[in-house]
Each structure stands twice: as structure tokens, then as C-alpha cells.
Design an enzyme around this catalytic site. Structure first.
Site, PDB file in Angstrom:
ATOM      1  N   GLY A 179       1.492  23.342  91.596  1.00  0.00           N
ATOM      2  CA  GLY A 179       1.616  24.341  90.540  1.00  0.00           C
ATOM      3  C   GLY A 179       3.053  24.777  90.308  1.00  0.00           C
ATOM      4  N   LEU A 274      -7.334  33.601  96.400  1.00  0.00           N
ATOM      5  CA  LEU A 274      -7.380  35.003  96.829  1.00  0.00           C
ATOM      6  C   LEU A 274      -8.297  35.821  95.912  1.00  0.00           C
ATOM      7  CD1 LEU A 274      -6.167  37.118  98.800  1.00  0.00           C
ATOM      8  CD2 LEU A 274      -4.431  37.570  97.052  1.00  0.00           C
ATOM      9  N   CYS A 410       8.454   7.587  84.628  1.00  0.00           N
ATOM     10  CA  CYS A 410       8.236   7.995  83.238  1.00  0.00           C
ATOM     11  C   CYS A 410       6.975   7.297  82.744  1.00  0.00           C
ATOM     12  CB  CYS A 410       9.426   7.642  82.351  1.00  0.00           C
ATOM     13  SG  CYS A 410       9.718   5.896  82.120  1.00  0.00           S
TER      14      CYS A 410
END
Ligand code: NAD
EC number: 4.2.1.49
Length: 556
Positions: A179, A274, A410
Site C-alpha cells: 500500500g 484494526l 514496464c
């Protein structure tokens, strides 16, 4: 038969330079890429042979690692080493067009393909989790994640915002291993990102490594900074400490001007998400002490989080699941509209897969960054009209720090990969590049994976779980001259949920390498084009026709 005693964990680093330590460059390339996967700069837990992705390993154990190394050093140009879940099990006489290594990792008979059975066999030392590029020796560090995320946001921009995220605000959560690439991927596409993260240390780490531009002390400040940057069409990423299950509903309540919403909290594991109302400091202890109660609360929070995402979608934002199972968890908690927004592959990536486009990558076996700079220039010259590609190559050159052997990734499609491979081989031949290149790809590619929760979610003809395609892909690459070929199970989404294949080919500047590269780098993506033609995607039909790919069921 004698067995040599083996040393245990030790630092591993690939050889550099032009001197061979094996009997040919394909063998040398396999050796250097295996060692590179375990370089402490590259691997997450090198002592345990774990490269990335939970427990994705490069070799089963240190004795296997040593025997693979010795075998590759000694392997002739007409022999093939067989690797069964990270252990070298045989060397057979083949021919010079055959792969020098054939790899099968973590494969189980379908009825036995469960985590408990896999863990039982793993504990007995009979198998190994190879993830995708860990056990197939072509992992290149976080550059791969950054580029994939960049490509996804580029596809969002192309679909909804005229090719750029400039003037838009993306809201997401999670600044962890994967992330953490989100803020930089958004700003590389010209946009503004607000990223919610519950762990202060993750925000600091992304600021330190320049993946994140600034932190806001509260939501008001985050919104103020984001709106000002958006209005100036200036790229900016803003981190804010908080719980996504609380922050997203609050931003929705305030009608915050959000254009794109996604998420990369680790929702695939409820103990790693969480729950709202739980203090960060209490997280680990609570999850360990009461896993069932914690799971229930995490899922309820994910339901609130996903409901807010659906709210933004209803308000007109572009919303997608980024491969972390948050929709499934929210549905388990009883939220009925969880699957109202799509996963990222059907939403943005499938049209690229239809063109045979996917994560092409290469590594400089010399270890010299100048060799990658030469390939960067070659890519810019070969595809002058592809502006997003050019932007990526330029920014990667400036902002990506190499880990281990210098490498580049790429996304290239049918026709482009072969053109790039052949050009690279010429540059090796004429000395512009100082030593051969290893050219491969992720298994998350157009024709090489069956994974119904990710790459093959929502196929047009319902063929999501058909796993013949990755097997055909591996066979085709073997028949076309790849230097090593692998078939894995369970990468990305876990045991029982995917089958996938990889290939790596070596550009050593020889005429033989050119012939092999031309076939492999044409046929490998072609299996993806064919897979999508077969599933009824017109874009793939057009690509097949343009590139003269023969399709018997279409009369060609
Ligand atoms: P990670 O565990 O390193 O990071 C997750 C972050 O989310 C942590 O920093 C954690 O503090 C934060 N977090 C957890 N609950 C939160 C909450 N309620 N509010 C705010 N922040 C919260 O995981 P990662 O490697 O970054 O991966 C993220 C997810 O993406 C995983 O579920 C992973 O499986 C998935 N993934 C997707 C792809 C893809 O191709 N799209 C690839 C790999 C992984």
C-alpha cells in the site's frame, strides 16, 4: 552417493560483471537471479530463504540452495535441471533450445489444495510456497509494486479522467509494504492522494523514503491541503493518522470532494485489520488473546468501511477493490452491497490483458546501473508515442532506487515485448550494454494465471477458474526457447486459489538468443491474447488479427 554437508544461513549476493561462473549465460543468468532474489537488499527474510509475500521462498532449504547453485555452475548447454518446490531433483539431457531449468512449485492435487494440507507437507520438508516471482527467480524488489500500482492508476485516469489524475483527489488507506506505493503512484499520474493509516511508523517510513509527500495533523488539514493542490492541478500526497473504518464514513458525511476511492489495508487477514474503537497500542495483544472476537469486530468495521466506499460510488466517485478481499470480508459481516463496486482487474487491467499487455521486466546481470540506463533510452526510442510509458521510464530513472541487480519493469503488449527483447539483444551484441540481460515477467500477466479472486475475476464467459491456460502458457514458453520456465500454485491469493506460470529468457547478444527471444516474447503474450479471444473479448480479437495470431475457432 555422497551428500555434502551444507552451511546454514549466510548472506547471498549475485556475481556481477562479465566473467562467467557457469558454462553458459542462460545458466549464469539463472544462478545470478536466484542469488539476487536472496540478496539482503532484495529479500524480506533472506535467512529463511523468504523473498516476499508472506512465505514466498526461492529454495526449499539451504542444502537445496547449495545443490541448485552447484548444479547450475556445472550444467551443460544441452542439459536441463528439474526443480521440484525449491529442491533440485534431477538433471536430464535435452537440447540447446530447451530451458536450462524447469520449475514446479507448491502444486497440489485439487482436493488436497488447502492451507492445512500445504502446511503439513511444508513442515515435513516436502514442498515450498513459491509465491509468484520468489520461487521462479525474477523478483526485483518494490519497483514491481510501484509500477503495477502506477499502471492501475494510469488506467483509472484513462478510463475516467482523460488520461491524467491532475485535478482529482484519490482517497485510500494502508501505507504498508504494498500500500505504501499508492501515494507515489497517484502523484506520478499527476493526482492528489489522501491516505489514511492507523500505524504512525508506516507514515514516517513512507515520508522518509519519499513515497509520501506530507502528513496532515488532522482531517481538516488533510482536506485543505488536498483541495488546494487539486485546484492548482499540482500532484501531492497527504498521509493522515486514523482508522479507515472511522475516517471514510466521516469524510462521506462531510461530502468531501473525492474522485477516486480504493483501499490497501491488509483486509485479506482480519487479524491484520484494526477494528474501529480499538487503540493501535492494543492491537497485537487483543488479536492474539481473543482472535474470534477480534475477527468479528474487524469484519464489522470492514463492513462500515466498504459501506462508505459504496456511498462515495453513489455520489459519483470511481471506486474499486485493490485485491485485498475487503468486499468478501464485508459481505461475511452481512453488508449486502459489498460487491457493488468491482475488483481492479475487471475494472482496469483486463483491457490491457486483452492487448497482451503485462508486467515485462529485465535485470542487468553486469550489476551496472548504466546498462539499465541504456535500456531505458532504448525503450523511449522504440515507443515514442506511448506517453504514460515514457513518463514511467523517466520517473523511474529519477526516483526508483535499485535493490540488488539493477532492473527495470514496464508494461508492454503484443509485438512490443518482442521488439524490446530484440533491441536489447542487439545492444548486448554491440557492447552498448556490458553483459547479458535476464528478461522475464511477473506471473500476474495476461495469459499466465488463473485466479478467480484476482486476475481472472468476472471473465466474460464465466471461465474464471479454468486453469488450462497457465499450463499451456508454460508449455508454449518451454517449446519456444525460454531459459527457465515455472508452474506454481497459490501465489498472490493463497493455496487453492490460483495456478500460474513464469518464464525468463536471456539476451546474451547471440544470434541464437535473438531467435529464441523473438519466439518467446511473441508467444508468451500471445497465449494471453488467445485466452481473451476465447473468452469473447472483441479487443483481443482485434489484437490477434493485427498481429496475425492464428485462431482456429475463428477460421484462421
Ligand atoms: P501490510 O500489512 O504491509 O500493510 C497494511 C497496512 O494497513 C498497515 O500499515 C496497517 O497499519 C494498515 N491498517 C490496517 N487496518 C487499518 C485500518 N482499519 N485503518 C487504517 N489503516 C489500517 O500489507 P500490504 O503488503 O501493504 O498489502 C495490503 C493489502 O493489499 C493486502 O491485503 C494484500 O493482500 C493486498 N495486495 C494486493 C495486491 C494487488 O495486486 N493489488 C498485491 C499484493 C497485495
Amino acid at each position: 552417493m555422497t551428500t555434502t554437508p551444507t552451511a546454514g544461513p549466510r548472506p547471498v549476493r549475485a556475481a556481477r560483471g562479465t566473467r562467467l561462473t557457469a558454462r553458459g549465460w542462460p545458466q549464469e543468468a539463472a544462478l545470478r537471479m536466484l542469488h539476487n532474489n536472496l540478496d539482503p537488499e532484495v529479500a524480506e527474510h533472506p535467512d529463511e530463504l523468504v523473498v516476499y509475500g508472506g512465505t514466498g521462498r526461492a529454495a526449499r532449504d539451504w542444502a537445496s540452495f547449495d545443490r541448485i547453485t552447484a548444479s547450475l555452475r556445472d550444467l551443460a548447454g544441452d542439459e536441463t535441471l528439474l526443480v521440484q518446490s525449491g529442491r533440485p531433483v534431477g538433471i536430464l539431457r535435452t537440447h540447446e533450445w530447451a530451458p536450462r531449468v524447469l520449475i514446479a512449485n507448491a502444486n497440489l492435487v485439487p482436493d488436497w489444495a488447502t492451507w492445512p494440507e500445504f502446511r503439513r507437507l511444508d513442515a515435513l520438508g516436502l514442498t515450498m510456497y513459491g509465491q509468484m516471482t520468489a520461487g521462479s527467480w525474477i523478483y526485483i524488489g518494490t519497483q514491481g509494486i510501484l509500477q503495477g500500482t502506477y499502471e492501475t492508476f494510469a488506467a483509472v485516469a484513462a478510463k475516467r479522467f482523460g488520461g491524467t489524475l491532475a485535478g482529482t483527489i484519490t482517497l485510500t488507506a494502508g501505507l504498508g509494504g504494498m500500500g505504501g506505493a499508492q501515494p507515489l503512484a497517484v502523484t506520478m499520474n499527476g493526482g492528489v492522494a489522501i491516505v489514511v493509516e492507523a500505524d504512525d511508523s508506516r507514515i514516517r517510513r513512507r515520508l522518509d523514503t519519499r513515497y509520501l509527500d506530507v502528513r496532515a495533523d488532522n482531517l481538516d488539514e488533510a482536506l485543505r491541503l488536498a483541495v488546494a493542490a487539486r485546484d492548482a492541478r499540482r500532484p501531492l500526497s497527504v498521509g493522515v493518522l486514523g482508522n479507515a473504518a472511522e475516517v471514510l464514513p466521516e469524510l462521506l458525511r462531510r461530502s468531501a470532494p473525492i474522485d477516486v476511492v480504493t483501499d490497501q489495508t491488509s483486509a485479506h487477514d482480519p487479524l491484520a485489520y484494526l477494528p474501529a474503537g480499538v487503540a493501535f497500542e492494543d492491537w497485537r495483544e487483543y488479536a492474539a488473546a481473543k482472535p474470534e472476537e477480534f475477527t468479528r469486530r474487524a469484519r464489522e468495521s470492514m463492513a462500515a468501511h466498504v459501506a462508505a466506499m459504496v456511498g462515495f460510488m453513489d455520489a459519483g466517485a470511481e471506486v474499486f477493490d485493490y485485491g485485498n478481499s475487503i468486499r468478501g470480508e464485508a459481505r461475511t459481516a452481512g453488508y449486502g452491497r459489498a460487491f457493488d463496486f468491482p475488483g481492479f482487474v475487471p475494472a482496469y487491467i483486463r483491457p490491457l490483458f486483452c492487448e497482451g499487455r503485462g508486467p515485462f521486466r529485465w535485470a542487468a546481470l553486469s550489476g551496472d546501473p548504466a546498462d539499465i540506463a541504456a535500456t531505458d533510452r532504448a525503450v523511449l526510442e522504440l515507443f515514442p508515442d506511448n506517453e504514460p510509458l515514457a513518463r514511467w521510464i523517466r520517473m523511474a530513472g529519477e526516483r526508483v532506487a535499485f535493490q540488488g541487480l539493477p532492473a527495470r519493469i514496464c508494461w508492454l503488449g503484443q509485438g512490443e515485448r518482442a521488439a524490446a527483447g530484440l533491441r536489447f539483444n542487439e545492444l548486448v551484441a554491440d557492447g552498448t550494454i556490458s553483459a547479458p540481460l535476464a528478461i522475464g515477467r511477473d506471473h500476474l500477466d495476461t495469459g499466465s494465471v488463473a485466479s478467480p479472486y484476482r486476475e481472472t475475476e468476472g471473465m466474460k464467459d464465466g471461465s474464471d477458474a479454468v486453469a488450462d491456460w497457465p499450463l499451456l502458457n508454460a508449455l508454449v514458453n518451454t517449446a519456444s526457447g525460454a531459459s527457465w520456465v515455472s508452474i506454481h500454485h497459490g501465489g498472490g491469493v493463497g493455496i487453492g486459489r490460483s495456478v500460474h506460470a513464469g518464464q525468463v529468457s536471456v539476451a546474451d547478444g547471440s544470434a541464437l538468443a535473438a531467435q529464441k527471444l523473438e519466439r518467446v516474447l511473441s508467444n508468451d503474450p500471445a497465449t494471453g491474447v488467445l485466452r481473451h479471444v476465447d473468452a469473447g473479448y472483441p479487443e483481443a480479437e482485434a489484437v490477434a488479427e493485427r498481429h496475425g495470431i492464428r485462431v482456429p475457432m475463428r477460421g484462421r
